[in-house]
Design a protein around this motif. Structure first.
Motif, PDB file in Angstrom:
ATOM      1  N   THR A  84       0.805  -1.230   0.000  1.00 11.69           N
ATOM      2  CA  THR A  84       0.000   0.000   0.000  1.00 11.69           C
ATOM      3  C   THR A  84       0.830   1.268   0.000  1.00 11.69           C
ATOM      4  N   ASP A  85       2.152   1.155   0.117  1.00 11.13           N
ATOM      5  CA  ASP A  85       2.967   2.374   0.142  1.00 11.13           C
ATOM      6  C   ASP A  85       4.080   2.290  -0.895  1.00 11.13           C
ATOM      7  N   PHE A  86       4.223   3.391  -1.653  1.00  8.27           N
ATOM      8  CA  PHE A  86       5.214   3.487  -2.704  1.00  8.27           C
ATOM      9  C   PHE A  86       5.804   4.886  -2.696  1.00  8.27           C
ATOM     10  N   PRO A  87       7.016   5.055  -3.238  1.00  8.46           N
ATOM     11  CA  PRO A  87       7.559   6.407  -3.426  1.00  8.46           C
ATOM     12  C   PRO A  87       6.877   7.103  -4.594  1.00  8.46           C
ATOM     13  N   GLY A 117       5.910   2.917 -13.041  1.00 11.98           N
ATOM     14  CA  GLY A 117       4.873   2.510 -12.098  1.00 11.98           C
ATOM     15  C   GLY A 117       4.861   1.015 -11.865  1.00 11.98           C
ATOM     16  N   ALA A 118       5.031   0.241 -12.940  1.00 12.03           N
ATOM     17  CA  ALA A 118       5.031  -1.219 -12.809  1.00 12.03           C
ATOM     18  C   ALA A 118       6.222  -1.713 -12.010  1.00 12.03           C
ATOM     19  N   GLY A 119       7.246  -0.861 -11.886  1.00  6.86           N
ATOM     20  CA  GLY A 119       8.407  -1.189 -11.064  1.00  6.86           C
ATOM     21  C   GLY A 119       8.243  -0.804  -9.614  1.00  6.86           C
ATOM     22  N   GLY A 120       7.136  -0.107  -9.273  1.00  5.19           N
ATOM     23  CA  GLY A 120       6.868   0.190  -7.868  1.00  5.19           C
ATOM     24  C   GLY A 120       6.924   1.650  -7.476  1.00  5.19           C
ATOM     25  N   TYR A 121       6.319   2.529  -8.298  1.00  3.16           N
ATOM     26  CA  TYR A 121       6.237   3.951  -7.970  1.00  3.16           C
ATOM     27  C   TYR A 121       4.811   4.460  -8.220  1.00  3.16           C
ATOM     28  N   PHE A 122       4.392   5.467  -7.427  1.00  2.00           N
ATOM     29  CA  PHE A 122       3.305   6.348  -7.845  1.00  2.00           C
ATOM     30  C   PHE A 122       3.935   7.313  -8.853  1.00  2.00           C
ATOM     31  N   VAL A 123       3.457   7.323 -10.079  1.00  2.00           N
ATOM     32  CA  VAL A 123       4.090   8.147 -11.106  1.00  2.00           C
ATOM     33  C   VAL A 123       3.185   9.315 -11.473  1.00  2.00           C
ATOM     34  N   LEU A 124       3.753  10.511 -11.431  1.00  2.00           N
ATOM     35  CA  LEU A 124       3.042  11.732 -11.809  1.00  2.00           C
ATOM     36  C   LEU A 124       3.681  12.275 -13.081  1.00  2.00           C
ATOM     37  N   ALA A 157      -2.024  14.640  -5.855  1.00  2.00           N
ATOM     38  CA  ALA A 157      -1.900  13.179  -5.843  1.00  2.00           C
ATOM     39  C   ALA A 157      -1.916  12.637  -4.418  1.00  2.00           C
ATOM     40  N   ARG A 158      -1.280  13.343  -3.518  1.00  5.48           N
ATOM     41  CA  ARG A 158      -1.285  12.887  -2.124  1.00  5.48           C
ATOM     42  C   ARG A 158      -2.693  12.907  -1.538  1.00  5.48           C
ATOM     43  N   GLU A 159      -3.490  13.898  -1.912  1.00  5.99           N
ATOM     44  CA  GLU A 159      -4.889  13.913  -1.477  1.00  5.99           C
ATOM     45  C   GLU A 159      -5.622  12.678  -2.002  1.00  5.99           C
ATOM     46  N   PHE A 160      -5.420  12.379  -3.281  1.00  2.00           N
ATOM     47  CA  PHE A 160      -6.112  11.246  -3.903  1.00  2.00           C
ATOM     48  C   PHE A 160      -5.634   9.922  -3.320  1.00  2.00           C
ATOM     49  N   ILE A 161      -4.325   9.795  -3.107  1.00  2.00           N
ATOM     50  CA  ILE A 161      -3.771   8.568  -2.529  1.00  2.00           C
ATOM     51  C   ILE A 161      -4.374   8.302  -1.159  1.00  2.00           C
ATOM     52  N   GLN A 166      -6.855   4.875  -0.337  1.00  2.00           N
ATOM     53  CA  GLN A 166      -6.509   4.288   0.960  1.00  2.00           C
ATOM     54  C   GLN A 166      -5.111   3.678   0.922  1.00  2.00           C
ATOM     55  N   MET A 167      -4.200   4.393   0.252  1.00  2.00           N
ATOM     56  CA  MET A 167      -2.796   4.015   0.192  1.00  2.00           C
ATOM     57  C   MET A 167      -1.974   5.176   0.741  1.00  2.00           C
ATOM     58  N   VAL A 168      -0.669   4.994   0.844  1.00  2.00           N
ATOM     59  CA  VAL A 168       0.190   6.075   1.337  1.00  2.00           C
ATOM     60  C   VAL A 168       1.451   6.146   0.483  1.00  2.00           C
ATOM     61  N   ASP A 169       1.960   7.366   0.284  1.00  2.00           N
ATOM     62  CA  ASP A 169       3.289   7.465  -0.306  1.00  2.00           C
ATOM     63  C   ASP A 169       4.291   7.423   0.836  1.00  2.00           C
ATOM     64  N   ASN A 170       5.446   6.870   0.579  1.00  2.00           N
ATOM     65  CA  ASN A 170       6.398   6.658   1.676  1.00  2.00           C
ATOM     66  C   ASN A 170       7.262   7.876   1.978  1.00  2.00           C
ATOM     67  N   GLY A 171       6.941   9.026   1.341  1.00  2.00           N
ATOM     68  CA  GLY A 171       7.655  10.268   1.623  1.00  2.00           C
ATOM     69  C   GLY A 171       8.835  10.534   0.719  1.00  2.00           C
ATOM     70  N   GLU A 172       9.222   9.528  -0.085  1.00  2.00           N
ATOM     71  CA  GLU A 172      10.363   9.709  -0.983  1.00  2.00           C
ATOM     72  C   GLU A 172       9.884  10.275  -2.321  1.00  2.00           C
ATOM     73  N   VAL A 173      10.657  11.212  -2.871  1.00  2.00           N
ATOM     74  CA  VAL A 173      10.324  11.835  -4.153  1.00  2.00           C
ATOM     75  C   VAL A 173      11.521  11.713  -5.098  1.00  2.00           C
ATOM     76  N   PHE A 174      11.243  11.303  -6.330  1.00  2.00           N
ATOM     77  CA  PHE A 174      12.256  11.219  -7.386  1.00  2.00           C
ATOM     78  C   PHE A 174      11.795  12.070  -8.562  1.00  2.00           C
ATOM     79  N   LEU A 175      12.733  12.751  -9.218  1.00  2.00           N
ATOM     80  CA  LEU A 175      12.410  13.640 -10.330  1.00  2.00           C
ATOM     81  C   LEU A 175      13.218  13.245 -11.561  1.00  2.00           C
TER      82      LEU A 175
END
Length: 209
Positions: A84-87, A117-124, A157-161, A166-175
């Motif tokens: 339920t949690d991804f960067p 995303g398929a590798g394990g990220y919330f992608v924006l 996105a954080r609002e929607f997550i 009902q998921m959480v981002d783990n606080g890590e951000v990649f650009l």
């Protein structure tokens, strides 16, 4: 005395409602489709494990003059998983000549976001100001509006997550990003550092290309 108290009450109410409006970034997130990881693995040779749900996200932000406007972007979510949690990874797209040739229209470049995303990220994947559903002309390689479009999409996105997935981002951000997207990735990283926002957007790495 009663009129004075009434005026104070009105000011307090207006202040509360104003703050509530400003804190609401997400306007809508519309589900578009799902891509299975096998398709992406066969195309890339990578071992990918998550199905990817694609949403078109519309959110509140500001334009190149700092005035309120809306923007859109593609939001990709790993699904079919107990995790339920991804960067968060923000991918900035390259130069587009037409307003609708943007990630939220599920163009060819959106596949890059699906692979991440398929590798394990919330992608924006922000469409940028003046592109996609955003009104007006696009201020090409305008650093601050590229950065604020990214900043506010992360907030939306954080609002929607939290509220809908009902998921959480783990606080890590990649650009990252390519072509114009390389400029946008650098602009976003610089904006976050210059405005002391690293506590809100903990950038672990950026790779402008």
């Amino acid at each position: 005395m009663k009129i004075y108290l009434l005026k104070i009450w009105v000011v307090v109410c207006l202040s509360v409602f104003s703050n509530a409006f400003q804190s609401q970034y997400l306007i809508s997130a519309t589900y578009l489709n799902t891509t299975d990881p096998l398709t992406l693995s066969l195309a890339t040779g990578l071992s990918l494990q998550f199905d990817i749900d694609l949403y078109k996200m519309v959110y509140n932000t500001v334009d190149a003059h700092g005035q309120p406007t809306i923007a859109s972007g593609a939001f990709l979510v790993p699904s079919n998983t107990s995790c339920t949690d991804f960067p968060i990874l923000v991918y900035h797209h390259g130069t587009s000549l037409r307003k609708q040739d943007v990630p939220s229209s599920d163009i060819q470049e959106t596949i890059i976001g699906k692979i991440f995303g398929a590798g394990g990220y919330f992608v924006l994947m922000p469409d940028y100001i003046g592109m996609g559903d955003s009104p007006g002309l696009h201020p090409y390689v305008h650093a601050e509006s590229e950065a604020t479009a990214s900043r506010d999409m992360i907030r939306a996105a954080r609002e929607f997550i939290m509220d809908s997935l009902q998921m959480v981002d783990n606080g890590e951000v990649f650009l990252t990003g390519y072509s114009q997207g390389g400029h946008a990735a650098m602009a976003t990283h610089k904006y976050i550092e210059d405005n002391n926002l690293l506590s809100e957007f903990s950038v672990l790495a950026s790779a402008p290309c």
